[in-house]
Motif scaffolding. Sequence first.
Motif, mmCIF file in Angstrom:
data_model
loop_
_atom_site.group_PDB
_atom_site.id
_atom_site.type_symbol
_atom_site.label_atom_id
_atom_site.label_comp_id
_atom_site.label_asym_id
_atom_site.label_seq_id
_atom_site.Cartn_x
_atom_site.Cartn_y
_atom_site.Cartn_z
ATOM 1 N N GLN A 69 0.836 -1.205 0.000
ATOM 2 C CA GLN A 69 0.000 0.000 0.000
ATOM 3 C C GLN A 69 0.866 1.249 0.000
ATOM 4 N N GLN A 70 1.885 1.243 0.833
ATOM 5 C CA GLN A 70 2.741 2.414 0.965
ATOM 6 C C GLN A 70 4.117 1.940 1.399
ATOM 7 N N LEU A 71 5.137 2.492 0.763
ATOM 8 C CA LEU A 71 6.478 2.040 1.086
ATOM 9 C C LEU A 71 7.391 3.241 1.279
ATOM 10 N N THR A 151 -4.609 2.431 -5.505
ATOM 11 C CA THR A 151 -5.168 3.759 -5.797
ATOM 12 C C THR A 151 -5.474 4.562 -4.534
ATOM 13 N N ALA A 152 -5.182 3.968 -3.364
ATOM 14 C CA ALA A 152 -5.371 4.738 -2.127
ATOM 15 C C ALA A 152 -4.354 5.867 -2.106
ATOM 16 N N HIS A 158 -3.507 10.129 -11.680
ATOM 17 C CA HIS A 158 -2.424 9.162 -11.476
ATOM 18 C C HIS A 158 -2.945 7.727 -11.515
ATOM 19 N N ALA A 159 -4.172 7.537 -11.002
ATOM 20 C CA ALA A 159 -4.776 6.198 -11.063
ATOM 21 C C ALA A 159 -4.952 5.781 -12.523
ATOM 22 N N ALA A 160 -5.348 6.758 -13.365
ATOM 23 C CA ALA A 160 -5.540 6.454 -14.792
ATOM 24 C C ALA A 160 -4.213 6.050 -15.437
ATOM 25 N N HIS A 179 -10.837 -0.569 -2.413
ATOM 26 C CA HIS A 179 -12.070 -0.141 -1.752
ATOM 27 C C HIS A 179 -12.811 0.864 -2.629
ATOM 28 N N ASP A 180 -12.302 1.063 -3.856
ATOM 29 C CA ASP A 180 -12.831 2.126 -4.705
ATOM 30 C C ASP A 180 -13.484 1.518 -5.943
ATOM 31 N N VAL A 181 -14.801 1.646 -6.023
ATOM 32 C CA VAL A 181 -15.553 1.033 -7.115
ATOM 33 C C VAL A 181 -15.171 1.641 -8.471
ATOM 34 N N ARG A 182 -14.620 2.858 -8.438
ATOM 35 C CA ARG A 182 -14.238 3.514 -9.700
ATOM 36 C C ARG A 182 -13.099 2.789 -10.404
ATOM 37 N N ASP A 183 -12.310 2.030 -9.639
ATOM 38 C CA ASP A 183 -11.175 1.311 -10.243
ATOM 39 C C ASP A 183 -11.646 0.284 -11.279
ATOM 40 N N LEU A 184 -12.835 -0.263 -11.053
ATOM 41 C CA LEU A 184 -13.318 -1.343 -11.928
ATOM 42 C C LEU A 184 -13.564 -0.865 -13.354
#
Lengths: 225, 250
Positions: A69-71, A151-152, A158-160, A179-184
Amino acid sequence: MDIEQLTYTFPKALQPFFKDLSFQLPEHQVNFLIGQNGAGKTTLVDILLGLRPFKGHITPTLTNIYLNQQLPMLTSIRVCDVAVLVLGIETGRRRLTLADLASLVDGPTLAFLTPIWERHYRELSGGQRKLVQLLLFLQVDRELVVLDEPTAMIDREHAATLFTVMRAHPDRTYLMITHDVRDLAAFPAYQVLWLADHQIKASVDRATFEAALPQSAFMQAFQTV
Amino acid sequence: MRKYNVQVWLYTRYFVKVMLDNVSVLLYTVGLPILFLGLNLKSYFFKTVSLAQYTKLVLPFIAWIIVANTMVMVSEVALLREQGYLKQYASLVVNPSVFIISKAVVNLMLVGVILGLVAAVSALLFRVAFVAVLWRLWSVLLLVSVPIWGYCLPILSFRLRYQTVSGIINVVTLVVMIGSVAIGHALHLTITNVAANVLSPVYLVMNCFNVLVIGDWRNFLPGYLVACLGLGLVGWLSYRHLQLLPAEGL
């Protein structure tokens, strides 16, 4: 990828956390894993990556890579240093120039990295830092790519970019916790796995997902994760 | 093998950058042992000290420097694990030993610099020959590296939370050093004592330096080899049980 009769018990626990879990991950497409916090998504991923001992069968065994998730990375290093670390480890190169990059990464990644190549990590936004690592890791050739909430904390632009890079490598099998339905909506074909009560409660493809009524149990569940 | 070596090289370079990034911590790490050495041995300042005396006076400090720095390096690997770093990067490298070997190389470089300074300070304060001390200290560092990593690596076999890593490291370092001192008081320094060489890093470090002074390798080698192989085996078994996942699931 077939997961059959998977049983996992946490160390020192008396009862198994997952018992006889069976499901499929269709290869060469994106698989979304959803579920509430504490449902066991990361634990399930650890098992699939071979990081936790389990009973059952997972076939075939795929080469894999995992993206956290985060590094945290050192803020004083530059983007080119991170690229040398990730791509150098993968390709065996000790040095890497911007000119070399074109032959090692896909177009969208090259377009994203070129303007920030010499910039220090501390000069980048949190979203840019995350995307630098995500895109570089996605240049590493593995059969199974596991992304834990990629995408969190990044904006939709940037997600795109991330999704464009994922689509540029359609030969891989992706498993993405979200947790984001928009990713689908970014993918032409996908499967959604709903993890709850230590079981895969539902497993639906894009057509079924889009046809599902808002009041169905599965859609209600997505509203709450 | 070439890919493995390149990966170790790249990670060593990255960890050196991490180390140089925090200059104050680096100065503290390098300077503190020198300060302690000076504070404890000020009665010997500007007197000529023989190499036999030097072994008894200074080498326990050298043992502490090597053990403490190796413990810190191991704790840094544990902290990387707790940040989820090992879990992600383990899927990238040939195998997770890349992280440990890279840290070991950085440790050799750092302790090598500290021992260089110790030799310089010793030449100034105790009137010992700089080169004669320096090559022996560096040789000791090489000789004890495998056994001392064997002492420290078991820490990576246990699940430790981020907040507890530093505490555990301090406790283990204290136990090892106090135990070593206790063994040192109970036994006379003799290069043939196998058990003491295995159980006490202070004893081992002193003996390694001692053998480089007196040259009695034939009597020293059996004990040293047992320490090397025994603790090397402990290190290998610890690596086999290396924990890659953070204790607090990320």
